[in-house]
Each structure stands twice: as structure tokens, then as C-alpha cells.
Design a protein around this motif. Structure first.
Motif, mmCIF file in Angstrom:
data_model
loop_
_atom_site.group_PDB
_atom_site.id
_atom_site.type_symbol
_atom_site.label_atom_id
_atom_site.label_comp_id
_atom_site.label_asym_id
_atom_site.label_seq_id
_atom_site.Cartn_x
_atom_site.Cartn_y
_atom_site.Cartn_z
ATOM 1 N N LYS A 1 -1.152 0.309 9.705
ATOM 2 C CA LYS A 1 -2.286 -0.559 10.050
ATOM 3 C C LYS A 1 -3.471 0.265 10.549
ATOM 4 O O LYS A 1 -4.620 -0.060 10.293
ATOM 5 N N HIS A 2 -3.160 1.365 11.244
ATOM 6 C CA HIS A 2 -4.244 2.213 11.759
ATOM 7 C C HIS A 2 -4.896 3.045 10.647
ATOM 8 O O HIS A 2 -6.073 3.368 10.719
ATOM 9 N N GLN A 3 -4.110 3.412 9.633
ATOM 10 C CA GLN A 3 -4.657 4.301 8.588
ATOM 11 C C GLN A 3 -5.108 3.542 7.345
ATOM 12 O O GLN A 3 -5.640 4.138 6.417
ATOM 13 N N LYS A 4 -4.863 2.236 7.347
ATOM 14 C CA LYS A 4 -4.998 1.448 6.123
ATOM 15 C C LYS A 4 -6.346 1.664 5.435
ATOM 16 O O LYS A 4 -6.404 1.952 4.232
ATOM 17 N N LYS A 5 -7.429 1.558 6.222
ATOM 18 C CA LYS A 5 -8.764 1.600 5.631
ATOM 19 C C LYS A 5 -8.968 2.913 4.864
ATOM 20 O O LYS A 5 -9.374 2.935 3.697
ATOM 21 N N GLU A 6 -8.636 4.006 5.541
ATOM 22 C CA GLU A 6 -8.858 5.334 4.957
ATOM 23 C C GLU A 6 -7.999 5.521 3.703
ATOM 24 O O GLU A 6 -8.467 6.011 2.674
ATOM 25 N N LEU A 7 -6.722 5.088 3.782
ATOM 26 C CA LEU A 7 -5.813 5.263 2.631
ATOM 27 C C LEU A 7 -6.269 4.439 1.437
ATOM 28 O O LEU A 7 -6.211 4.886 0.303
ATOM 29 N N LEU A 8 -6.735 3.197 1.698
ATOM 30 C CA LEU A 8 -7.164 2.340 0.589
ATOM 31 C C LEU A 8 -8.408 2.909 -0.073
ATOM 32 O O LEU A 8 -8.587 2.790 -1.285
ATOM 33 N N GLN A 9 -9.290 3.536 0.721
ATOM 34 C CA GLN A 9 -10.479 4.159 0.120
ATOM 35 C C GLN A 9 -10.073 5.301 -0.810
ATOM 36 O O GLN A 9 -10.597 5.457 -1.894
ATOM 37 N N ARG A 10 -9.104 6.099 -0.334
ATOM 38 C CA ARG A 10 -8.644 7.234 -1.160
ATOM 39 C C ARG A 10 -7.863 6.756 -2.373
ATOM 40 O O ARG A 10 -7.829 7.410 -3.410
ATOM 41 N N GLY A 11 -7.196 5.606 -2.232
ATOM 42 C CA GLY A 11 -6.434 5.043 -3.346
ATOM 43 C C GLY A 11 -5.141 5.782 -3.656
ATOM 44 O O GLY A 11 -4.477 5.516 -4.636
ATOM 45 N N ALA A 12 -4.797 6.753 -2.842
ATOM 46 C CA ALA A 12 -3.534 7.472 -3.051
ATOM 47 C C ALA A 12 -3.068 7.969 -1.696
ATOM 48 O O ALA A 12 -3.796 7.914 -0.716
ATOM 49 N N THR A 13 -1.842 8.441 -1.657
ATOM 50 C CA THR A 13 -1.315 8.910 -0.380
ATOM 51 C C THR A 13 -0.472 10.144 -0.597
ATOM 52 O O THR A 13 0.098 10.337 -1.664
ATOM 53 N N THR A 14 -0.444 10.979 0.431
ATOM 54 C CA THR A 14 0.449 12.143 0.343
ATOM 55 C C THR A 14 1.716 11.854 1.129
ATOM 56 O O THR A 14 2.657 12.633 1.113
ATOM 57 N N ILE A 15 1.724 10.715 1.837
ATOM 58 C CA ILE A 15 2.897 10.385 2.646
ATOM 59 C C ILE A 15 3.997 9.859 1.738
ATOM 60 O O ILE A 15 3.784 8.897 1.008
ATOM 61 N N THR A 16 5.116 10.476 1.765
ATOM 62 C CA THR A 16 6.237 9.933 0.991
ATOM 63 C C THR A 16 7.510 10.623 1.447
ATOM 64 O O THR A 16 7.455 11.657 2.105
ATOM 65 N N ASN A 17 8.642 10.022 1.125
ATOM 66 C CA ASN A 17 9.915 10.656 1.491
ATOM 67 C C ASN A 17 10.302 11.635 0.409
ATOM 68 O O ASN A 17 10.401 11.271 -0.749
ATOM 69 N N LEU A 18 10.547 12.869 0.817
ATOM 70 C CA LEU A 18 10.950 13.862 -0.180
ATOM 71 C C LEU A 18 12.394 13.649 -0.574
ATOM 72 O O LEU A 18 12.827 14.074 -1.631
ATOM 73 N N GLU A 19 13.165 13.001 0.317
ATOM 74 C CA GLU A 19 14.569 12.769 -0.003
ATOM 75 C C GLU A 19 14.791 11.272 -0.167
ATOM 76 O O GLU A 19 14.708 10.522 0.805
ATOM 77 N N GLY A 20 15.005 10.860 -1.409
ATOM 78 C CA GLY A 20 15.233 9.435 -1.649
ATOM 79 C C GLY A 20 16.668 9.068 -1.314
ATOM 80 O O GLY A 20 17.582 9.864 -1.482
ATOM 81 N N TRP A 21 16.859 7.835 -0.853
ATOM 82 C CA TRP A 21 18.235 7.399 -0.531
ATOM 83 C C TRP A 21 18.954 6.893 -1.770
ATOM 84 O O TRP A 21 20.170 6.904 -1.836
ATOM 85 N N VAL A 22 18.167 6.406 -2.746
ATOM 86 C CA VAL A 22 18.792 5.940 -3.994
ATOM 87 C C VAL A 22 18.897 7.149 -4.924
ATOM 88 O O VAL A 22 17.922 7.836 -5.163
ATOM 89 N N GLY A 23 20.111 7.406 -5.413
ATOM 90 C CA GLY A 23 20.312 8.592 -6.254
ATOM 91 C C GLY A 23 20.661 9.819 -5.428
ATOM 92 O O GLY A 23 20.791 10.914 -5.951
ATOM 93 N N HIS A 24 20.814 9.622 -4.106
ATOM 94 C CA HIS A 24 21.179 10.736 -3.213
ATOM 95 C C HIS A 24 22.649 11.103 -3.430
ATOM 96 O O HIS A 24 23.475 10.219 -3.683
ATOM 97 N N PRO A 25 22.996 12.407 -3.350
ATOM 98 C CA PRO A 25 24.401 12.796 -3.585
ATOM 99 C C PRO A 25 25.397 12.051 -2.691
ATOM 100 O O PRO A 25 26.538 11.842 -3.081
ATOM 101 N N LEU A 26 24.959 11.631 -1.489
ATOM 102 C CA LEU A 26 25.914 10.951 -0.589
ATOM 103 C C LEU A 26 25.871 9.430 -0.754
ATOM 104 O O LEU A 26 26.585 8.721 -0.044
ATOM 105 N N ASN A 27 25.008 8.935 -1.651
ATOM 106 C CA ASN A 27 24.886 7.493 -1.917
ATOM 107 C C ASN A 27 24.852 6.652 -0.634
ATOM 108 O O ASN A 27 25.668 5.746 -0.452
ATOM 109 N N PRO A 28 23.893 6.931 0.276
ATOM 110 C CA PRO A 28 23.915 6.248 1.576
ATOM 111 C C PRO A 28 23.808 4.734 1.490
ATOM 112 O O PRO A 28 24.530 4.010 2.184
ATOM 113 N N ILE A 29 22.910 4.234 0.608
ATOM 114 C CA ILE A 29 22.687 2.779 0.565
ATOM 115 C C ILE A 29 23.937 2.076 0.020
ATOM 116 O O ILE A 29 24.401 1.074 0.557
#
Length: 987
Positions: A383-411
Motif C-alpha cells: 500500500k505504501h509503494q503502490k503509486k510508485e510501482l504502478l507508475q513503473r509498471g513492473a517490479t523487481t520484488i519477487t520470490n526467487l524460490e517458488g513453493w510450487v515445483g520446489h524439490p521439497l513440494n511444501p504446498i
């Protein structure tokens, strides 16, 4: 007792006689520690006879005589009794026992033998000592043999299934807390590591086969489970660690991401320049399938907070602590477990696997409470970053390790733990039947047991919630084909499980709540407003959510599915600033485009999502518009848009009821987009696409047909427009299909004629004939088309095209126009002396016949053209012969007189043709004689005979021919045999 022996009788069958087997079983502290049976069974499971004897002992304990250990009985005997006992024993089994008895007697009588150094003697009927290892009997050799056999079959003959059932056996042993579980897994792993294919795959640099990869994954996951056993001894753990390290260091050991790629330079890592998160793959530590288990050896269960979580349902924080921030509890006082999520889930899996289901559930609830809190905090940050992120239209924030397809199948692990607690066990229901047609499980709501008062949650709603959270996590697409493929596979597995849930009001509420959170979740959610360019697409997940939500909240369903339509990895054009064609192919600029090996699959999933929405929106113009816009904005592959257009058309035109105009219009609009996309590119399906579009437009109605005819140049090539589009529109079938009145028919015909003339101007070579055909019924249009042909004839058209149009003109009753076109065609033609089978010969004969039938003037006009273009003697003599057989001018052109007299070869125009034919024969003869072989002599003599016939048509022909033959004899006297034949025939 410690030793059980007995005889087991197997009754006779139709083919086998009755058999009796001797069975002996040793057991210790409620475990069978060794078995022998006369049947000689070789398997990792006990034979039926061992099982029968064990069950007999369990069910009828009073029928089995209980005896003291044999050493006790011997102790009670005196010297004579012992002597008698031994001698009788030897006599009863003298063949088997005598050599052993003799050897033992020798050793006992020798004072310094080994046997005499030890006090007492062994007794198989007495139990083991309290310090001895006691574990279930496992035939290790048999385990090795079976695994080796299954691996050698390479996944064929159901061997993959067999190996999976061995893994399931290990899990079952762990659940029963049978210490053989780890032993069996060790034996299996040793055989896997010895698989000869590993070094082969490594040398070739190829990946392991898909089936085999999945088996290795399961092997790695099982080891994580084993080392995380909450009650294993330290020495056991250090022993496993040594083994795991030893295997992991072997160079054939498969890597976690499925490649043998780390020794190879930067193969799967094409992201280096475009994103900061990806270091060079050479710099990364080597991670094998055992790395997670090795790391798992460092984890312990001593943490007091963790111990309290798993040992009590009612562990809550004291109410006076609930005000401030706490890392251990949430604001309701429920415990949190703030560990790296896949690791925490591996603990849950270990608890479940080692037979601690209650503890596994408690830890799962703590993990979910932690995930919820994180989700809330991420929402606040966004909510605090929303304005700036929407202007840029993209984000660098993301999880490098996905839980789906992970070797330990956490989900998957959390979902299973929760749903198992809610499963309604049907009577005599097996987990999976062999036929694979197992009925879907039936679940019921089981309330979450918790210390906080206001909990109306069930484990089932938690299962749905955590699956949605995990699937909706925004994460970067991992590198390498295998890891990417695994993401798709794991997603499909979770969705298949979700589809087993009956969505009742409680679950629908959970679904809606989580979907709203995912839409608002900003960069932490894959369905948030802004995502990372290389984020894993959400199409498959959104398709499930859309179908699940639609009956309950259509607006939310569409909002979500439309948001998920994007595929940002394809949105970015090439960095060179070349905007003319965005690169939809990954290989164009490898440094800028990540290697998405599953891109084809992902695009087809995007198409599936769109198709699902189109089907649902049938009849709703507003919704269809929005879906159409999303398709046009997000789908970049013409063949997929074509597939969507076909899908929409199929759904819009059911066989048993009326067409749906809203959806038909969408199909048409998509079809038009495909036409525009593929107009200037080569596409092997283009003809099919054009035909389909006309069919679709016909179904929409006459206005659609008029529209595509009028704007043909932006949709079709001139050839397509005339030969497929206009021709189909003007066909009898179309007129019948649309049941048009006269004005409508006229309007369509007029549009088709205009199109025909425009196409003929643009591409006369390929469209002239179609244009003439389309304009037949309108005099002015037909004249215009003819004029276009005449103008183009001298420059842009080939003799074949002109002859074809000329014949068409004759057929239509325009012989003089046909003659004009045939004359123009002749000027483009050149037939050499040896081209006597050229396909244009028929056209030349036809053109001469046409001129002859028109009259002397036309014949006189075409003969110079023939003489100039045709140098083939046989063709010329054929024309000459035909022209002398009948009088010219038989076509009877009105206003012309026809003398009805045959023409003479001595006078023009035939004289010129005769001279040309004779000189063609002379030239051809010399050409043939320069390289003639004896086998062609006979054919050559026949050729000279034909030549003589032509010579004789001239007044002094016989003299000319005689001179010609003398000339030949003089020049080619070296060819004696041939000249002999010439003399014989021609003197």
C-alpha cells in the motif's frame, strides 16, 4: 518365545500336488528378526508360509507348545542322557549332520581350539541380549536384486511403478517406526548410484529421462524425511550424513535442477544481463539431489517453542503479552513458526512420515498462521509503494524460490497433511486400486483444535487456503528445462487435488477471501497488479479459480482471469528499438531473453484460459468484449488466436440449436486478427485459415461478407482474395446458405467484381483469369478485366498464363480475343530443336489451329511468330501438315467470305513455314550426328524418313533431299556403319 518352528501344508490345486514346507522364524521384542522356509522364496516380502505360521501363533497361542530354550533342557541331563541325545540326533540326520558333528568333536577334543577359548555355547532358541540390535528381518540381497532389475528395465514394463511401490514401502516402514526403513532406502540408493546409465548421460551431457528424474526426486525427498526423524539417535544421523556426502561427491550424482549442466558453460542461464538475481551458474555451489538431506542433518527438534507447538493443541501466548510485536505468536495468541517455508514443511512431512500425524497437523497450523501474517504485512508494505510501482509498471520484488515445483513440494505436503485429517474413510477402501480408477476421496469438515476461543475454522478450509496461497505466490521462473517442467507438473498435481474438494459455502467463502487477497497482493502475488517480467504465469491456476468462482461470484471470477491473461516475458520488444515485430521467439536475442523451455506449453495454457472465458461469456456482449480485448492484447501467436477463433465458432454454432451471434462476432473478429497477423509471414496453415474465415463470415451474415470483400487488401493476398474468398462468396452454396434476395445477391456480386479488378491490377499474373471469371456476368467489368490482361501481357505475364487465358476466351466465345492473346503468348516462347516433348507444344498447336480456323489473314499473322519461336522440326512439320489438310476460315466469323480452297505450300504464308521446317530438319540432323551412339541409328533413319516427307512438299523437294543425303555421306563418312544404313534406305 524367541524361536518358532513348524510345518505348513499347501493344499493341492488342479495343477499342483499338496506340498509341505518346514518354516523357522526367530523373533525378538515383537519383531521377526529372521526367517527360513523350505519353499526357497526370493522376494523382499515374506512368503505365504512364513505369514501363515506367524498368524497361527498370533491367533492360536495356546495351540503352540511353549518350550524352554534348548540349553536349559540340556542342562538338566546327565552324562548318559547327553550321549544318548547326541547320538540319536546324529542318526536322525546323519547325512546332513555327520560331517559337522565330526568337525565339532575334533575341535572340542583339541585343547587350544577356538571353541575352547569361549565359555558356554550358542543357543538359537534363546533370545538375544538386551544390548543387541533388534530389527525386522529384511532380505538385503533381495532388495538389491529387485532394484537393479527394475532400473535395468529403464522405466519400461511398469518398472517405474514397481520402484514407486518400493518407495511407498519405505514410507510405510517409517510410519510404523521400523528401523529397516532407512536400511532399505540405503540399499535402494546404492543401486540407483550404481546405475550404469548415469555415467552415460553425464558423458553425453544429456539430461536424465523424465521418468527416472521423478524417481531421483522421490529418493532425495525420502532422505530428507529420514534425516528429519524427530527421534533418531545422533550416531544414526552422522552415519547417514557420511553416506549422503559420499554419494553427493560422486561425479555421476544427479543434480537438483535436473541438468548435468554445471560443468558446461552457462547453458541454462541466459538471464545474466537482464536481471540482477541470477549470478553466473559457474559460481554457484553444486547442488545434488542429496544436498537438501545433507542440509537437513543440521536441523534439530530441541527448540522449546517448536516442542510446545507440536506437543499441544492448546499452546497459546499469555493474554497480557498480546499487545506488542512478537515473533512467537500472532495477535490472537496463536503460535507462529518463522522458519524458511520449505524447511518448515519438510518438518511436517517428516512428522507425518514417521507416524506423528497430530504433531504434523499442529505444526501445519502454526505455519499457516505465519503465512497469513506475512501476507498481511506484505499487503501493508505494498500500500505504501503502490503509486510508485504502478507508475513503473513492473517490479523487481519477487520470490526467487517458488513453493510450487520446489524439490521439497511444501504446498503439496501441507495440503496432504490437512486433507488427511478430514478424510472420510469408506469401508474396505483401498488407497489406490491397481486399475488406477480409484474413486476421488470424500472429505468432511473437521474443526481446528486450538487454544483461541473464536476458531470456527476447519482443517479442510485451511487446506484450500494454503493451496491458493502457494499457487498464487509470485515467483521467478526457475532455470533449466527440468525445473520449469516441474513447475507445470506440480501445479497440475495441486489443481487435480483441489478439484477433489466439493466447494460448500465454507470453502467458497475461503476461496473468495483468498482470491481478493491475491488480487490486492501487489508484487507478492502472481495475480497482483504489477509483476516481475520473468514471473511464472498464472494461467493454469486462474483457469481453476475462474471455473470454481463463476457460479458464486462471476465478477470476481472474470476480474481474476482477465488479470491472469498477461504473459510479460513476451511483451518486451527487442532492445535495438526495432518495433516492427516484437520478438515472440526466445532465441532471437539470447542475452536478453530468458530460456523459457516450456513457453509453448505456457502459451497454450494462456489460450485455454481465454477459451474457458469465451465459453462462459457466450451471450453476454459486454463480457465478451472485455475477453476479446484481453486476447488481442496478450496473445501473440497467430496459431493460438486461430485456435481460439475456431473454439468460439464451435461453441457459437451448436448442431442442435440456433447460433449465438455475440460469440460468432468474436470468432470473426479473432479470425480477422489472424488474417492480418499472417498476411505478410509464411504460414503453412494459411489456406485453411482463409477458408475458415469465409465460412465464419458466411455464418455471421451478408454484412460480414461485404466487409471482408471491401477490405480484402488488409486481410488477403490478391490470389487468396480472388481464388478462395470471392470464388467461395459467389458460389451457389453460399447463396443457398444465406437465402439472399436479388438486391443482396447483386451487392455481393458487385463487391466481388470490384475486388477482382483491384486484384488483377495488383497481381495480373496470378489473378487475371479469376478476375475474368468473376466478372463474366457484367459487361463493363469484363471489358475492364480484359484490358488489364492486355496491358500486362507484354511485360508481366508468362506464355503459360496467356495461353490459359486465351483458351478461356475461346471457350467464352471470343475467338479473335483468344487469337490476340495467343499471339502475345507466342512472343514469350522459345522451343529449341530437341524440345519435342515440351508442355507448351499443345498450346502452340492449338494457337495455330485457332488462327487457321479464323482465316488466311490470322494464319499469315501467326506463322512468322511460330517460325521465330519454334525450332523443333517435328512440331513445325506437324503444324504444316494440319494447315494443308483443310481450308482456312472454317470458324465462320460473321461478315467474312471463305473461299473454301486448300492452301498451297508454294505460296505465302505456308511457304515461309515449309522453308523453316526444312531448315529445322537440316540443323537438327547435324546436331544429332555430332554425338550419336550405335543404339540410336535405327531411330535416326526413321527421323530422316520424316524429313524426306517434308522435303517432298516443296516443288524441287526431291532434288533438295538428294543433295542433303550426299552432303551427309561426304561429311560423316567416318561413321561407316551408319552411312551404310543411309545408303540402304535412301540410295
Amino acid at each position: 518365545g524367541f524361536h518358532l518352528s513348524g510345518t505348513v501344508t499347501e493344499p493341492a490345486t488342479a495343477t499342483e500336488p499338496e506340498m509341505t514346507y518346514k518354516v523357522a522364524i526367530s523373533f525378538d521384542r515383537c519383531k521377526i528378526t529372521s526367517v527360513t522356509c523350505g519353499c526357497g522364496n526370493k522376494d523382499i516380502f515374506y512368503c505365504a508360509h512364513v505369514v501363515a505360521l506367524s498368524l497361527y501363533r498370533i491367533r492360536k497361542p495356546d495351540q503352540v507348545k511353549l518350550r524352554l530354550p534348548i540349553s536349559e533342557t540340556l542342562f538338566q541331563m546327565n552324562r548318559d542322557q547327553l550321549q544318548k541325545f547326541v547320538q540319536y540326533l546324529i542318526t536322525a540326520h546323519h547325512t546332513e549332520v555327520l560331517p559337522t558333528a565330526q568337525k565339532l568333536a575334533d575341535e572340542i577334543l583339541s585343547s587350544n581350539s577356538e571353541i575352547n577359548q569361549v565359555h558356554g555355547a550358542p543357543d538359537p532358541t534363546a533370545g538375544a541380549s538386551i544390548d543387541d540390535e533388534n530389527c525386522w528381518h529384511l532380505d538385503e540381497e533381495q532388495v538389491r536384486e529387485q532394484v537393479k532389475l527394475f532400473l535395468s528395465q529403464g522405466g519400461y514394463y511398469g518398472s517405474g511403478k514397481q520402484l514407486n511401490s518400493m518407495f511407498a514401502k519405505v514410507r510405510e516402514m517409517l510410519r510404523m517406526r521400523d528401523s529397516n526403513g532407512a536400511r532399505m532406502l540405503t540399499l535402494i540408493t546404492e543401486q540407483f548410484m550404481a546405475d550404469p546409465r548415469l555415467s552415460l548421460w553425464r558423458q553425453q551431457g544429456t539430461g536424465i529421462t523424465e521418468k527416472c528424474r521423478q524417481l531421483w526426486d522421490e529418493l532425495g525427498a525420502l532422505w530428507v524425511c529420514v534425516v528429519l526423524n524427530p527421534h533418531c539417535k545422533l550416531e544414526e544421523k552422522s552415519c547417514w550424513l557420511r553416506q549422503l556426502r559420499k554419494w553427493g561427491e560422486m561425479d555421476v550424482c544427479p543434480l537438483e535442477d535436473g541438468n548435468y549442466g554445471n560443468e558446461l558453460p552457462n547453458i541454462t542461464n541466459a538471464l545474466t544481463q537482464s536481471s540482477g538475481h541470477s549470478q553466473d551458474s559457474l559460481a554457484r555451489p553444486r547442488r545434488t539431489v542429496f544436498t537438501r538431506a545433507i542440509e537437513g542433518c543440521d536441523l534439530h527438534w530441541q527448540d522449546s517453542h517448536l516442542q510446545r507447538i507440536i506437543s499441544s493443541d492448546f499452546y497459546v501466548s499469555p493474554s497480557y503479552q498480546r499487545e506488542g510485536e512478537s515473533l512467537l505468536f500472532n495477535s490472537q495468541g496463536q503460535p507462529l513458526w518463522l522458519e524458511h517455508v520449505p524447511t518448515a514443511c519438510a518438518r511436517v512431512d517428516a512428522l507425518r512420515s514417521h507416524g506423528y500425524p497430530r504433531e504434523a497437523l499442529r505444526l501445519t497450523v502454526a505455519i499457516i498462521n505465519t503465512l497469513r501474517l506475512q501476507q498481511q504485512r506484505q499487503l501493508e508494505i505494498y500500500k505504501h509503494q503502490k503509486k510508485e510501482l504502478l507508475q513503473r509498471g513492473a517490479t523487481t520484488i519477487t520470490n526467487l524460490e517458488g513453493w510450487v515445483g520446489h524439490p521439497l513440494n511444501p504446498i503439496g505436503c501441507l495440503f496432504l497433511t490437512l486433507t488427511e485429517a478430514c478424510r472420510l474413510e469408506e469401508e474396505n477402501c483401498l488407497e489406490i486400486s491397481d486399475a488406477g480408477d480409484s474413486k476421488p476421496p470424500v472429505y468432511q469438515h473437521v474443526p481446528v483444535v486450538t487454544g483461541s476461543q473464536d476458531s470456527d475454522e476447519s482443517y479442510l478450509s485451511l487446506a484450500l487456503e494454503v493451496a491458493l496461497m502457494g499457487m498464487g505466490q509470485q515467483r521467478v521462473m526457475p532455470e533449466g528445462l527440468y525445473a520449469q517442467d516441474k513447475v507445470c507438473r506440480n501445479e497440475e498435481q495441486i489443481i487435480a487435488r483441489l478439484q477433489d474438494l466439493e466447494l460448500d459455502p465454507v470453502l467458497v467463502q475461503t476461496l473468495r477471501k483468498q482470491c481478493i487477497l491475491l488480487l490486492e497482493g501487489g508484487p507478492f502475488s502472481g495475480l497482483g497488479e504489477v509483476i516481475h517480467r520473468e514471473s511464472v504465469p498464472m494461467h493454469t491456476f486462474a483457469k481453476y479459480l475462474f471455473s470454481a468462482l463463476l457460479p458464486h461470484d462471476a465478477d470476481l471470477a472474470y476480474k481474476l482471469a482477465l488479470r491472469a491473461m498477461r504473459l510479460p516475458v513476451l511483451e518486451t520488444t527487442a532492445p535495438s528499438g526495432d518495433v516492427t515485430h516484437p520478438h515472440h521467439l526466445v532465441s532471437v536475442v539470447p542475452s536478453r531473453y530468458p530460456r523459457w523451455f516450456t513457453l509453448g506449453h505456457l502459451e497454450s495454457q494462456q489460450c485455454e484460459l481465454a477459451s474457458t472465458m469465451l465459453t462462459a461469456a457466450k451471450g453476454d456482449m459486454l463480457r465478451l468484449r472485455t475477453v476479446l480485448e484481453a486476447i488481442q492484447k496478450n496473445i501473440h501467436s497467430s496459431s493460438l488466436i486461430f485456435k481460439l477463433a475456431q473454439d468460439a465458432f464451435k461453441i457459437a454454432t451448436p448442431a442442435d440449436s440456433n447460433s449465438d451471434t455475440t460469440l460468432l462476432n468474436v470468432a470473426l473478429e479473432l479470425g480477422l486478427q489472424v488474417m492480418r497477423m499472417t498476411l505478410s509471414t509464411l504460414n503453412w496453415r494459411r489456406r485453411e485459415m482463409v477458408r475458415w474465415l469465409v465460412t465464419c463470415a458466411t455464418e455471421v451474415g451478408v454484412r460480414a461478407l461485404v466487409s471482408i470483400l471491401q477490405s480484402w487488401y488488409s486481410l488477403f493476398t490478391p490470389t487468396e482474395a480472388t481464388s478462395i474468398v470471392a470464388a467461395t462468396v459467389m458460389s451457389h452454396n453460399t447463396i443457398l446458405r444465406l437465402s439472399l434476395d436479388y438486391p443482396q445477391r447483386e451487392e455481393l456480386a458487385s463487391c466481388a467484381r470490384t475486388l477482382a479488378l483491384q486484384c488483377a491490377m495488383k497481381d495480373p499474373q496470378n489473378c487475371a483469369l479469376s478476375a475474368l471469371t468473376l466478372c463474366e456476368k457484367d459487361h463493363i467489368a469484363f471489358e475492364t478485366a480484359y484490358q488489364i490482361v492486355i496491358d500486362a501481357a507484354s511485360t508481366g505475364m508468362t506464355y503459360t498464363q496467356l495461353f490459359t487465358i486465351a483458351r478461356y476466351m475461346e471457350h467464352r466465345g471470343y475467338p479473335l480475343r483468344a487469337f490476340k492473346l495467343a499471339s502475345l503468348a507466342m512472343t514469350h516462347l522459345n522451343l529449341a530443336y530437341n524440345q519435342d516433348t515440351h508442355p507448351a507444344i499443345n498450346d502452340v498447336l492449338w494457337a495455330c489451329a485457332l488462327s487457321h480456323s479464323l482465316g488466311k489473314n490470322e494464319l499469315a499473322a501467326i506463322i512468322p511468330l511460330v517460325v521465330k519461336s519454334v525450332h523443333c522440326a517435328t512440331v513445325l512439320s506437324d503444324i504444316l501438315r494440319r494447315c494443308t489438310m483443310t481450308a482456312p476460315g472454317l470458324a465462320g466469323i460473321p461478315g467474312r467470305r471463305n473461299s473454301g480452297k486448300l492452301m498451297s505450300t508454294d505460296k505465302a504464308p505456308l511457304r515461309q513455314l515449309l522453308d523453316a521446317t526444312i531448315s529445322a530438319y537440316i540443323n537438327t540432323t547435324h546436331s544429332r550426328l555430332t554425338h550419336i551412339s550405335p543404339r540410336h541409328y535405327g531411330e535416326f533413319i526413321e527421323f530422316l524418313s520424316k524429313a524426306r516427307e517434308t522435303f517432298l512438299l516443296a516443288q524441287d523437294g526431291h532434288i533438295q533431299f538428294a543433295q542433303f543425303i550426299d552432303n551427309l555421306k561426304q561429311i560423316y563418312k567416318g561413321k561407316k556403319k551408319l552411312m551404310l544404313l543411309v545408303r540402304e534406305r535412301f540410295g
